[in-house]
Scaffold this motif. Sequence first.
Motif, mmCIF file in Angstrom:
data_model
loop_
_atom_site.group_PDB
_atom_site.id
_atom_site.type_symbol
_atom_site.label_atom_id
_atom_site.label_comp_id
_atom_site.label_asym_id
_atom_site.label_seq_id
_atom_site.Cartn_x
_atom_site.Cartn_y
_atom_site.Cartn_z
ATOM 1 N N LEU A 1 1.837 0.886 -0.638
ATOM 2 C CA LEU A 1 0.390 0.978 -0.438
ATOM 3 C C LEU A 1 -0.307 -0.221 -1.063
ATOM 4 N N LEU A 2 0.173 -0.580 -2.270
ATOM 5 C CA LEU A 2 -0.441 -1.706 -2.960
ATOM 6 C C LEU A 2 -0.264 -2.985 -2.156
ATOM 7 N N HIS A 3 0.905 -3.087 -1.582
ATOM 8 C CA HIS A 3 1.186 -4.267 -0.772
ATOM 9 C C HIS A 3 0.198 -4.354 0.395
ATOM 10 N N LEU A 4 -0.055 -3.216 1.027
ATOM 11 C CA LEU A 4 -0.999 -3.185 2.150
ATOM 12 C C LEU A 4 -2.387 -3.579 1.685
ATOM 13 N N LYS A 5 -2.747 -3.108 0.497
ATOM 14 C CA LYS A 5 -4.079 -3.395 -0.002
ATOM 15 C C LYS A 5 -4.221 -4.877 -0.338
ATOM 16 N N ASN A 6 -3.135 -5.457 -0.856
ATOM 17 C CA ASN A 6 -3.177 -6.856 -1.266
ATOM 18 C C ASN A 6 -3.218 -7.825 -0.094
ATOM 19 N N HIS A 7 -2.692 -7.368 1.066
ATOM 20 C CA HIS A 7 -2.534 -8.315 2.159
ATOM 21 C C HIS A 7 -3.317 -7.887 3.381
ATOM 22 N N SER A 8 -4.245 -8.747 3.785
ATOM 23 C CA SER A 8 -4.993 -8.419 4.993
ATOM 24 C C SER A 8 -4.324 -9.028 6.224
ATOM 25 N N GLU A 9 -3.436 -10.037 6.011
ATOM 26 C CA GLU A 9 -2.809 -10.703 7.144
ATOM 27 C C GLU A 9 -1.966 -9.715 7.951
#
Lengths: 386, 245, 375
Positions: free
Chosen positions: A301-309
């Motif tokens: 989830l954190l990864h998704l939040k960190n990356h908008s690409e």
Amino acid sequence: MNSAQIEIQLIASLVAVACAIPGTFLVLRKMAMISDAISHSILPGIVIGFFITHDLNSPLLIVLAALTGIITVVLVEYIQKTGLVKEDTAIGLVFPALFSIGVIMIAKNANDVHLDVDAVLLGELAFAPFDRLIIAGTDIGPKALWIIGVILLITLTLLIAFFKELKVSTFDKGLATSLGFSPAIIHYGLMSVSSVTTVGAFDAVGAILVVALMIAPAAAAYLLTTNLKKMLVLSVVFGIFSAILGYWVAHWLDASIAGSITTVLGLLFLAVYLFAPNKGIIAVLYREKQQRTEVSLITFLLHLKNHSEVEERHVNHLREHINWQKVRAKKVLDLALKNNMIHIDNNVVSLTEKGETFTSKAIDYIITNEDAQIEDMKDDFFLFRG
Amino acid sequence: MEQKIAVKVDDLTVAYNYKPVLWDIDLEIPESVLMAIVGPNGAGKSTLIKSILGILNPIAGSISIYDKPYDKQRQLVAYVPQKGSVDWDFPTTALDVVMMGTYGSLGWIKRPGQKQKKAALEALEKVGMLPFKNRQISQLSGGQQQRIFLARALVQNASIYFMDEPFQGVDATTEIAIINILKELRKAGKTVIVVHHDLQTVPEYFDWVTFLNVKKIATGPVKDIFNDDNLTKTYGINYKVSIQE
Amino acid sequence: MDLKEYFSLVFNDYTLRTITLGTAILGAVTGMLGSFAVLRKQSLLGDAISHAALPGIAIAFLITGAKDTNILLLGALVSGLIGTFWIRGIVKKTHLKSDTALGLILSLFFGFGMLLLTFIQKQPNANQAGLDKYLFGQAATLVESDVWLMAIVTGLCVLVLLLFWKEFKILLFDADYTKTLGFNTKTIDILITSFIVLAIVLGLQTVGVVLMSAMLLAPAAAARQWTNSLAKMVFLAAIFGAFSGVFGTAVSASQNNLSTGPVIVIVAAVFVVFSFIFSPSRGLLFKQIRFIKNRRDLKLHKTLAFMHQIAETHEDISHPHTIKILNNFQGYTKGTLKKLVDKGFVQLQGNMWSMTEKGYSTAANLYNQQTDSHE
């Protein structure tokens, strides 16, 4: 059940209780091996005491032997302080040497000493009821019962009187010093009680069972609770249970009572080790598996939040970049979907609103409250229930 | 100018007892920089380099060194652990410890020979410890022990150096000696990554910095990103207090 | 039989030669491996393993009904290994600390072993006697094939030590660093641990389960005091171990009713005490002597510094002063003054003293050094 049998069980139970109390503190203070050292090294004290008093149950002998126990502790600490060897080596050097001296003294005076080495290791609980204490011509019970009874009484008195001090000095040495109790006095007090108990129990159950009775019930209790009072009660209960059951196993097998009590203790510990609700091995393994998934989920989830690409959020990215095995990636994805944390469009994963809040809150928890476990967060979100 | 990327960390997550201590770290360290990793206690600074070096197992993420997986590029990397992580009463000499730096290139079973000894002596010379080569390591001061550790890493002749708090418990002279060696390394095109906790010396010693507190806060040239904004983000509003400590 | 007789017989008598050779080899191999145990801070693991081996011996006997040493030792090996792994399991997966885990396994396995032994003793089987030699060891029961087994294991152990010396050394010193160099630390670790367990099991017949751990620790602890090189330490430990074994066996064989284990342990303990006290670099005696010498030097320096202060007030540093002034200074004794004269720092003329050039500059340097170290 005849009266001798009842007396044996009574003695064994009292020994178990007398050992469980100092044992609990030894386990908590990471000094369990000291009890092993004491139980071995008091042997020369007992032999010398016996030469002087010619009575295995004499109070002088108990005092002398307990003194040897204290000397062991002092000697170990002295060697540790010299820095010549590592701490654990000091223990490992002192007690075999003292024990050897004891064994040799027994062997050299085999004709005068009614001690044999087997008895030293195993005790002679079966014969305990035959050695009676007779005062003014009246038989008031086996000597061993009285000795261990008195020791237990002293231990209990000290425990109740100094419970607060013991507790504080066990869990927070610094605080203890600042409150004005000397950790050194508590330390040597505990060592003295352990030595006296070991000597008192030695005759009945032998060196090894003393160690087992000190460590095993406390260790088993420690797997079930971290509350000191509950731990003490549990250790006592475990001790008594093993003593009585052990006696009957020995009776049935016609084997050593001490060995049999230890075996029951061993099985008891094994059961607790496997099945204890939170700290048992099965629970631990299960929880680790759970947590692995949960942490993976939060990571994801954190990864998704960190990356908008978009390319960073492609389903395949889980495998390629985050480097998880296929199975786990799918599991995590499913869990997140089930909890409405994410939605997937054209194989591109995005956080839902709920996912966003959860993730921000999770970051806050981890960063601001260092000690907070993921557990606490679970309570907040009811995420992983059902 | 396009710089090559020496170390690339992708989505690295590390947990102790299943509590994350590093979260989703993405980090690119260009070649030939002298980089400090800063952050409060428990921020995961040591954990970060230990995970890059494969001492700890991350639960997610991947590491690459010059575009290849770490496992294949191990010989390009040298490590200086925290001084307190070993037993200095171990029966061995300064030269012996430095020789350990050659073990990796030797592989299993093969013994170090004259060539390795010569390399070790050169490294000792470089850190100014040649006169102490036969000293038992417990008879060295804290600063000297740290220099020995540095020499051991120098022997590895790596391209990338990871150091865990190399200035902890060393005297002022050693600190200067060490930082000069590190600057030399960078000049020679090596990449040096240092876990550091003295914020005051960051601008003087380093040209690159990474702010870390469980997450990566910022990374880049010291002159661009070493500012109050990032310090506050990393250390909280009281960061000035932690500088004084 | 007295000791002298024993040693004269060693070279002629077959049995004595076997026993002596056996204990010498055993002492050497436990000494070598003990060095590793001590340096890895696993000193007490040996104690736990040896105690944990007891039920294995009893079970092997119950199953096979034979007293073949090799089968019994195989049983010991299996149960020793189970004990070791259980200890690791407890420490790794629960919050119980290693001391608790060691004490637990040690006492529980041993108690269970004793239960089995007493159970076996009650069985109507004439073959059962002699199992209790495993408690305290009986070197006299060693036969040639036992010695061969020990020799083979020791040879294997030396071979592995030589081959993997570099790996063992670096793992003991710095495990994390070893990992970064690309070595599989688990393999090295398992190799060391298995050999330690093997050595313990080999020693059970001679030294017994109760005292075996001392055989592992004592020679290594003694050897550590004499050298700062790992290779020399391992070598010395082997020598000390072999000597303790031989001498202990000789003493116990020359007396009636004396198990070998305790005697060997006492001999080894004497080595330890001697090394702790008399080792030149680490020993307590020389440390004390150095301490006293340092204190004397300090006194001397203080007196010199005091004189320097007085001399400083005069333009001519060698201006004479009365000795009486020195009496005001606490550290002053006639002895220190004489030493200062001997060193050429001070000159005496009747009741007057004066500082020499050398003394003045030494004192000035002393002062500088002190302010340096305060920074």
